[in-house]
Design a protein around this motif. Structure first.
Motif, PDB file in Angstrom:
ATOM      1  N   UNK A 246       0.839  -1.163  -0.044  1.00 36.08           N
ATOM      2  CA  UNK A 246       0.082  -0.045  -0.109  1.00 36.08           C
ATOM      3  C   UNK A 246       1.138   1.333   0.013  1.00 36.08           C
ATOM      4  N   UNK A 247       0.723   2.227  -1.110  1.00 36.08           N
ATOM      5  CA  UNK A 247       1.341   3.267  -1.006  1.00 36.08           C
ATOM      6  C   UNK A 247       0.558   4.328  -0.428  1.00 36.08           C
ATOM      7  N   UNK A 248       1.115   4.920   0.605  1.00 33.99           N
ATOM      8  CA  UNK A 248       0.171   6.023   1.448  1.00 33.99           C
ATOM      9  C   UNK A 248       0.864   7.525   1.264  1.00 33.99           C
ATOM     10  N   UNK A 249       0.737   7.866  -0.114  1.00 38.16           N
ATOM     11  CA  UNK A 249       0.837   9.137  -0.235  1.00 38.16           C
ATOM     12  C   UNK A 249      -0.281  10.104  -0.024  1.00 38.16           C
ATOM     13  N   UNK A 250       0.010  11.112   0.902  1.00 38.78           N
ATOM     14  CA  UNK A 250      -1.145  11.811   1.653  1.00 38.78           C
ATOM     15  C   UNK A 250      -1.252  13.030   0.913  1.00 38.78           C
ATOM     16  N   UNK A 251      -0.803  13.395  -0.308  1.00 39.26           N
ATOM     17  CA  UNK A 251      -1.080  14.680  -0.959  1.00 39.26           C
ATOM     18  C   UNK A 251      -2.152  14.782  -1.391  1.00 39.26           C
ATOM     19  N   UNK A 252      -3.184  13.757  -1.227  1.00 43.55           N
ATOM     20  CA  UNK A 252      -4.762  14.218  -1.623  1.00 43.55           C
ATOM     21  C   UNK A 252      -5.505  14.935  -0.492  1.00 43.55           C
ATOM     22  N   UNK A 253      -4.726  15.088   0.535  1.00 44.44           N
ATOM     23  CA  UNK A 253      -5.335  15.821   1.869  1.00 44.44           C
ATOM     24  C   UNK A 253      -5.736  17.354   1.365  1.00 44.44           C
ATOM     25  N   UNK A 254      -6.786  17.749   1.852  1.00 39.44           N
ATOM     26  CA  UNK A 254      -7.418  19.264   1.568  1.00 39.44           C
ATOM     27  C   UNK A 254      -6.266  20.089   2.018  1.00 39.44           C
ATOM     28  N   UNK A 255      -5.530  19.751   3.150  1.00 40.55           N
ATOM     29  CA  UNK A 255      -4.429  20.596   3.690  1.00 40.55           C
ATOM     30  C   UNK A 255      -3.254  20.855   2.804  1.00 40.55           C
ATOM     31  N   UNK A 256      -3.068  19.681   1.668  1.00 42.12           N
ATOM     32  CA  UNK A 256      -1.910  19.625   0.991  1.00 42.12           C
ATOM     33  C   UNK A 256      -1.948  20.690  -0.195  1.00 42.12           C
ATOM     34  N   UNK A 257      -0.599  21.253  -0.480  1.00 42.52           N
ATOM     35  CA  UNK A 257      -0.676  22.310  -1.551  1.00 42.52           C
ATOM     36  C   UNK A 257      -0.291  21.869  -3.037  1.00 42.52           C
ATOM     37  N   UNK A 258      -0.147  20.686  -3.070  1.00 45.98           N
ATOM     38  CA  UNK A 258      -0.014  19.977  -4.333  1.00 45.98           C
ATOM     39  C   UNK A 258      -0.927  19.370  -5.289  1.00 45.98           C
ATOM     40  N   UNK A 259      -2.016  19.211  -4.699  1.00 43.01           N
ATOM     41  CA  UNK A 259      -3.115  18.641  -5.349  1.00 43.01           C
ATOM     42  C   UNK A 259      -4.720  19.508  -4.987  1.00 43.01           C
ATOM     43  N   UNK A 260      -5.620  19.096  -5.744  1.00 43.94           N
ATOM     44  CA  UNK A 260      -6.820  19.659  -5.535  1.00 43.94           C
ATOM     45  C   UNK A 260      -7.974  19.039  -5.139  1.00 43.94           C
ATOM     46  N   UNK A 261      -7.416  17.728  -4.459  1.00 45.16           N
ATOM     47  CA  UNK A 261      -8.335  16.717  -3.835  1.00 45.16           C
ATOM     48  C   UNK A 261      -8.592  17.567  -2.602  1.00 45.16           C
ATOM     49  N   UNK A 262      -9.679  17.099  -1.602  1.00 44.37           N
ATOM     50  CA  UNK A 262     -10.233  17.393  -0.589  1.00 44.37           C
ATOM     51  C   UNK A 262     -10.467  16.416   0.458  1.00 44.37           C
TER      52      UNK A 262
END
Length: 370
Positions: A246-262
């Motif tokens: 399982x790759x748990x990249x967490x840049x999909x968080x609403x608080x992350x500046x590198x994506x537009x996921x929420x």
């Protein structure tokens, strides 16, 4: 068989930086480990120092000439033509003092994790998850591809089938390319549609073992759970994997500046816990994440889920608050940080209705996979 989950890390991540202005020049692995310690959850008897992979180990996937070039890059001996050839010192893949040793430690950790779970069990290596690395060049901040090396180690031990689940906001292109023609490995990636590397579309002809869920900006918790429960878990269960990575990249968080996921950080421990029930062997890696406060809190929650702990406490102990308050992040998001970054481990959930496009993506995937 491992009786309890183990955690692999290294002090190399504490002082190593990609460069002053690079998105990865923030504390991540070391901060997560410090936060786990401050929570009283650090498994002293189950902590393993991550080893540096040898060139010979890396050759199992990576071109020997590329590995040699990466070693020379750390010594400062690459020509401009070689930098262009290997994409080292180019396109967000900087040359820095530990440019071989740091990624080779993540690679060595994933290889070791695969050996450790050979007879069953769980290993967590938050420094892993460098899923863009190619056989013969750096890509997307990734100089080596530790998930591929870990999976190959499992396969070499006769452990198959393997399922790779990528939760990063960016498509896990390097892992998909490595195994797209290997029926022993199923790759699933849930990522923001159209975001770099702009691959991982819904419609392709790569066969039933390559599965992608491209999602639109604004993707939130309820939509994540819908895909997880309706598609990902049934597909994985049908494969009956001998191991799950399982790759748990967490840049999909609403608080992350590198994506537009929420997404809120609630979704990651739920997904990891559910997936772990579907196989006897588990390697849980890190990945993307560019807000140090969000990354450390999310990865701490993931460790709690792996270790069977209750990570839903809303108030952090003072020691944990001190760890987070000691971080200096110059990003604009840090100018007016919310109190929950320092006071709470878990985010408020981001809920909402499930969009028709999400339902259609699930229908298309399920139709394609039978």
């Amino acid at each position: 068989m491992l009786q309890y989950p183990h955690l692999i890390s290294s002090e190399i991540y504490r002082a190593s930086r990609y460069g002053a202005k690079h998105p990865l020049s923030i504390p991540r692995v070391s901060l997560a480990v410090d936060l786990i310690k401050a929570m009283g959850w650090f498994p002293e008897d189950r902590f393993v120092e991550g080893p540096i992979a040898t060139p010979e180990q890396l050759h199992r996937f990576h071109d020997p000439d590329y590995v040699a070039a990466l070693l020379r890059a750390e010594e400062g001996n690459l020509t401009e033509a070689e930098k262009d050839r290997w994409n080292i010192g180019r396109n967000g893949n900087p040359i820095y003092p530990e440019v071989f040793r740091r990624p080779a430690t993540a690679a060595g950790s994933s290889i070791l994790a695969a050996h450790m779970v050979r007879d069953g069990g769980t290993v967590h290596s938050p420094a892993g998850g460098t899923h863009h690395g190619r056989r013969d060049r750096a890509s997307g901040f990734c100089f080596l591809n530790d998930p591929v090396l870990g999976i190959l180690t499992l396969l070499d031990a006769g452990i198959a089938p393997v399922v790779y689940v990528d939760l990063d906001a960016h498509h896990g292109d390097g892992v998909e390319i490595a195994f797209q023609h290997d029926p022993r490995v199923t790759t699933l990636s849930i990522h923001e549609a159209g975001r770099w590397p702009r691959t991982g579309g819904l419609h392709h002809d790569l066969g039933p073992t390559v599965i992608n869920f491209p999602v639109e900006p604004g993707f939130q918790d309820d939509e994540f759970y819908y895909i997880l429960e309706t598609a990902i878990l049934p597909i994985v269960q049908n494969v009956e994997p001998a191991a799950i990575v399982i790759q748990c990249g967490v840049d999909g968080l609403a608080d992350d500046p590198m994506s537009k996921l929420s997404l809120s950080n609630n979704v990651y421990p739920v997904a990891v816990s559910a997936l772990m029930r579907l196989a006897p062997r588990h390697i849980v890696l890190g990945g993307g994440g560019y807000n140090p406060f969000a990354v450390a809190r999310a990865w701490t929650l993931i460790w709690a889920a792996i270790d069977g702990r209750d990570g839903t406490e809303m108030e952090l102990p003072q020691a944990a608050r001190n760890v987070l308050k000691g971080v200096h992040w110059r990003h604009s998001l840090a100018k007016s940080p919310p109190a929950r970054w320092f006071d709470q481990l878990i985010d408020p959930p981001n809920t909402g209705s499930i969009r028709d496009s999400i339902r259609e993506t699930v229908r298309a995937v399920l139709n394609a996979t039978g």
